[in-house]
Enzyme design. Sequence first.
Site, PDB file in Angstrom:
ATOM      1  N   ARG A   1      39.473  38.584  42.427  1.00 17.90           N
ATOM      2  CA  ARG A   1      40.488  38.438  43.275  1.00 17.90           C
ATOM      3  C   ARG A   1      39.995  39.007  44.724  1.00 17.90           C
ATOM      4  NH1 ARG A   1      45.271  36.442  41.147  1.00 17.90           N
ATOM      5  NH2 ARG A   1      45.504  36.610  38.925  1.00 17.90           N
TER       6      ARG A   1
ATOM      7  N   PHE B   1      35.433  47.175  22.716  1.00 21.12           N
ATOM      8  CA  PHE B   1      35.748  48.544  23.567  1.00 21.12           C
ATOM      9  C   PHE B   1      37.264  48.599  23.361  1.00 21.12           C
ATOM     10  CE2 PHE B   1      37.502  50.055  27.667  1.00 21.12           C
ATOM     11  CZ  PHE B   1      36.703  51.405  27.386  1.00 21.12           C
TER      12      PHE B   1
END
Length: 373
Positions: free
Chosen positions: A208, A302
């Site tokens: 973005r 993770f």
Amino acid sequence: MPILDKNNPSQVAAYNRYMQNSPWANATQDIAWSKVKSDWLNEQVYLEKNGEIVAAVSLLIKKVFGKASMIYATRGPICDFADTALVQELMQEVDLAAKKHNAFLFRMDPELPRNPQLEDAYRKLGYLVRNDQCDKYDLIQPRYNMILRLDGLTFDELMPCFSEKTRYNIRLARRKGVTVRYSRSQEDLKTFYELYKITAVRDKIGYRPYEYFLKMLNAFGESQLRIYIAEHEGQALSGAICIHYGNKTWYIYGASSNEKRNLMPNYAMQAEMIQWGVENGSEIYDFGGVFILDKSNGLYKFKESFCRREGATEFIGEFDKVYNRFFYTGFTTVVPQIQRLRARTTKAKERKIEEEQRRNKEEEDIRRQQQAK
């Protein structure tokens, strides 16, 4: 019609109080989120009983086919979704907003775990329920989130819930001198953004613009949003945007450098953000979504290492109310197909580049061997 008049301070104050204090509160249903998504139109609809708001939904509205719009309630509505009569009453007001904006679709995806009985109840009410039959190109939000329940525990009491390797990595980062701080400064936002771009290039994903994060910073207050930076000897190694809203602390965006990854700065940063969740009284710490439940996927591996106790939380999915079947069919078939085609094209280009790099390396190795002779 109880569409929020944003020029009426008392109405806005009452709406914000309800949204922020509701047991179903979600940051993406706050008026602030509509400021972040400023490329969409927005309306806020609510129901009152005895002068008090009992249900509300914030609507993002975008024209898709000419004047025909879709309406999306990101993680809404904010009410007891199991009370189908209440939701149907709220939907009568949504229908009026849909007519106003010439909508062909209203879509909502409440942040609730899977519930087959509730899904069936909404199917009987005429909604199209989307979950099992959909892949990541069909859905707006991931079906699975990794959520750590804080349960009023201290951080030290939460540590045994993490994997052994994660506990080791948190301690390693501390021993090696990784420090973590937070702020709301634009300087740190720019630091985060530079790390974010590095991450996007490394992981081969889109990213973005900086202005999107600046709007987020300006939309949410000091008690709601923090920018976290993990450093070593003054060098920024990791960054994150973290939001506290309602009963949740939410790790919404993360980023990391390609440098000193062996110092485990991401683990140190997560530890500090979880600690914030403990301090602000959150019930859950949300690591955000995952698309692949496989430890061969680095993102899942993770996040799962912190959520070993809970595992992945599967959400209930999307509920569509269709106003125009022709446009809806086009939207739900053509658009995902275009996204899949783009993904295949991107992967093909990446394979071609990797193959070319491999051939160049082989040719360079051959030249060096010949020169050495």
